[in-house]
Scaffold this active site. Structure first.
Site, mmCIF file in Angstrom:
data_model
loop_
_atom_site.group_PDB
_atom_site.id
_atom_site.type_symbol
_atom_site.label_atom_id
_atom_site.label_comp_id
_atom_site.label_asym_id
_atom_site.label_seq_id
_atom_site.Cartn_x
_atom_site.Cartn_y
_atom_site.Cartn_z
ATOM 1 N N GLU A 100 -9.274 -48.875 15.625
ATOM 2 C CA GLU A 100 -8.716 -49.621 13.756
ATOM 3 C C GLU A 100 -7.586 -50.732 14.603
ATOM 4 O O GLU A 100 -8.058 -52.313 13.850
ATOM 5 C CB GLU A 100 -7.556 -48.795 13.292
ATOM 6 C CG GLU A 100 -8.264 -48.554 11.984
ATOM 7 C CD GLU A 100 -8.086 -48.129 10.798
ATOM 8 O OE1 GLU A 100 -7.224 -48.024 10.313
ATOM 9 O OE2 GLU A 100 -8.874 -47.540 9.882
ATOM 10 N N HIS A 151 -17.251 -28.344 31.083
ATOM 11 C CA HIS A 151 -18.283 -28.222 30.797
ATOM 12 C C HIS A 151 -19.032 -29.215 29.979
ATOM 13 O O HIS A 151 -20.608 -28.287 28.891
ATOM 14 C CB HIS A 151 -18.386 -26.452 30.511
ATOM 15 C CG HIS A 151 -17.409 -25.997 31.160
ATOM 16 N ND1 HIS A 151 -17.442 -25.833 32.831
ATOM 17 C CD2 HIS A 151 -16.375 -26.095 31.517
ATOM 18 C CE1 HIS A 151 -16.483 -24.697 33.292
ATOM 19 N NE2 HIS A 151 -15.857 -24.686 32.766
ATOM 20 N N LYS A 205 -15.442 -49.954 2.311
ATOM 21 C CA LYS A 205 -15.134 -49.747 1.106
ATOM 22 C C LYS A 205 -15.779 -49.964 -0.257
ATOM 23 O O LYS A 205 -16.097 -49.393 -0.687
ATOM 24 C CB LYS A 205 -14.015 -50.051 0.959
ATOM 25 C CG LYS A 205 -13.243 -49.143 2.485
ATOM 26 C CD LYS A 205 -11.042 -49.763 1.992
ATOM 27 C CE LYS A 205 -10.346 -48.383 2.746
ATOM 28 N NZ LYS A 205 -8.812 -48.531 2.974
HETATM 29 O O1 LIG Z 1 -3.479 -44.341 3.232
HETATM 30 P P1 LIG Z 1 -4.557 -45.170 2.578
HETATM 31 O O2 LIG Z 1 -4.772 -46.393 1.854
HETATM 32 O O3 LIG Z 1 -5.559 -43.885 1.814
HETATM 33 O O4 LIG Z 1 -5.486 -45.265 3.629
HETATM 34 C C1 LIG Z 1 -6.630 -44.672 4.583
HETATM 35 C C2 LIG Z 1 -6.973 -45.000 5.907
HETATM 36 O O5 LIG Z 1 -8.167 -45.851 5.173
HETATM 37 C C3 LIG Z 1 -8.114 -47.458 6.179
HETATM 38 O O6 LIG Z 1 -7.615 -48.019 4.892
HETATM 39 C C4 LIG Z 1 -9.441 -47.985 6.679
HETATM 40 O O7 LIG Z 1 -10.278 -46.278 7.390
HETATM 41 C C5 LIG Z 1 -6.698 -46.835 7.555
HETATM 42 O O8 LIG Z 1 -6.421 -48.163 7.724
HETATM 43 C C6 LIG Z 1 -6.229 -46.159 6.148
HETATM 44 O O9 LIG Z 1 -5.302 -45.295 7.518
#
Ligand SMILES: O=P(O)(O)OC[C@H]1O[C@](O)(CO)[C@@H](O)[C@@H]1O
Length: 454
Positions: free
Chosen positions: A282, A311, A425
């Protein structure tokens, strides 16, 4: 103190490897700007300057002792660090020990995915009357964590348990749904500092509360992290292993080694590789550099477990595409010393195992893999834990956080954002019919209407 063996990353041992001088030439710009990389001081280093977080989390120790089970509800940076601390610092069978044997400390569980089978299996095992749920979310809105929170809350309500007493939220101080609920209903809460991003937050209340609940010594973790902060911020790069690691990865990435494998030879350290994957992926996987140029950069982190993956994946590492840098992680002294007994003294093919330690065999396998890799032209290095304990795990965590910041500087990207996860998202919200996301659903509907399904 962690030890580093970089011998197999250089030309001296690797035909097409880098020379030591070569990487320090690349590192010149880094050297000259080293201080700037850490100005202003990133939050993950700033928090080590005082004991505020240790004290805040430590103060909850006696309250936590009321519970037999501690369930983390979180995902990504709000879960991977907890899992890594748990697996590396507690005995492998911790959750199956009786309450008495655990000295009244909690068993730890994790609800990260929204997989109904996972949720049912975890919750099915717990007496909820003796369970506390730590909902962790920096944004306080992440779909998976909110869904798991709601499922658990529904169950608690059904059982007529005092909901407030079974939750503690770890979230932003002002924003997000969790903060709103905490404020409205008086649910206990801890704050994630503004300047610490999710994947860098394991040493904040995010990672430390579950650690305290199961009896991990968080002060010792900080001791290791603080030692690491001194060691890995040295601007004399030749005495800074985190900088050397970053330079090696950067230099090989430029030569097309766009995969970074982390391969602990220790089941306990395996989840540190999971934590590392998020940090590296990330932070560094970016479309734009700092000047807005499209670069599509980054290095794909892969986790691997020694000796298991000898393996499985090692065939590919040795003979497949020359696109990897491998980091092996070794443990010098295992907590458990297990000797292989003398049996079958008449079978010559087993005699090399007679009376040797199992850990000795594992470490011989590590050494053999590193030599085989170098013989096949694959750059590799070894990080050595003298033993697995809080101090070394704390040092490891901070070394990789610092290394990631350095790598971000070298790649000229912002290691602290993650714009590439936002679209997914938003589309999830759109697909689930959340209000306000109609436009995004419509925008992608046409593009995704073509079908080829079997
Ligand atoms: O702590 P939050 O805001 O729930 O986010 C969880 C995770 O989702 C992300 O925003 C995206 O995967 C990560 O950077 C973060 O660690």
């Amino acid at each position: 103190m962690l030890k580093y063996d970089f011998s197999f990353a250089f030309k001296e041992t690797l035909e097409s490897g880098l020379s030591f001088d070569e990487i320090f030439d690349i590192g010149k710009a880094l050297s000259a700007n080293f201080e700037k990389v850490f100005q202003p001081l990133p939050g993950f280093l700033r928090i080590l300057d005082d004991d505020e977080i240790l004290e805040e989390v430590g103060a909850l120790k006696s309250w936590l002792q009321r519970f037999e089970n501690f369930v983390v509800i979180g995902i990504g940076g709000s879960a991977l660090g907890n899992q890594a601390l748990h697996s590396s610092l507690k005995p492998i069978n911790w959750n199956s020990l009786s309450n008495e044997k655990r000295g009244g400390k909690a068993r730890i569980f994790l609800l990260d995915n929204v997989d109904p089978d996972l949720i049912a299996s975890v919750l099915g095992e717990l007496d909820l009357a003796h369970t506390v749920f730590n909902v962790i979310s920096k944004s306080g809105t992440t779909a998976e964590s909110m869904a798991n929170y709601l499922v658990v809350r529904g169950l608690l309500e059904k059982l007529d348990l005092p909901v407030k007493e079974h939750f503690i939220f770890t979230t932003d101080k002002d924003n997000g749904v969790l903060r709103q609920i905490a404020d409205n209903e008086g649910v206990r809460s801890l704050t994630i500092p503004d300047d610490v991003g999710g994947r860098f937050s394991v040493l904040t209340p995010v990672g430390l509360l579950s650690a305290v609940a199961e009896g991990i010594d968080i002060e010792q973790i900080y001791e290791g992290a603080r030692f690491g902060k001194e060691r890995y911020l040295r601007d004399d790069l030749k005495s800074n292993p985190a900088a050397v690691c970053a330079l090696i990865h950067y230099a090989y990435l430029k030569k097309g080694h766009n995969i970074s494998v982390m391969m602990p030879y220790s089941n306990r350290l395996y989840t540190l590789a999971d934590w590392y994957r998020q940090l590296w992926a990330e932070s560094l996987g970016k479309k734009f550099d700092l000047s807005g140029r499209i670069v599509h950069t980054g290095q794909t982190p892969v986790k691997s477990l020694g000796a298991i993956d000898q393996h499985s994946q090692v065939q590919l590492y040795n003979e497949g595409p020359k696109d990897k840098v491998v980091t092996l992680v070794k443990v010098e002294d295992f907590v458990n010393q297990l000797t292989i007994p003398f049996i079958h003294s008449d079978i010559e093919a087993l005699s090399y195992l007679n009376g040797i330690g199992v850990g000795e065999l594992l470490n011989a396998e590590l050494r053999a893999t590193s030599i085989a890799l170098v013989a096949n032209g694959v750059p590799n290095m070894t990080i050595i834990f003298p033993q697995i304990d809080e101090v070394h795990v704390g040092e490891f965590i901070i070394s990789y956080e610092i290394q990631t910041a350095i790598m971000g500087f070298l790649l000229k990207v912002n290691p602290y954002d993650q714009p590439g996860v936002e679209l997914g998202k938003k589309l999830t919200y759109a697909l689930m019919g959340r209000k306000g996301y109609e436009e995004i659903r419509d925008r992608y509907e046409e593009k995704t209407s073509w079908r080829f399904e079997l």
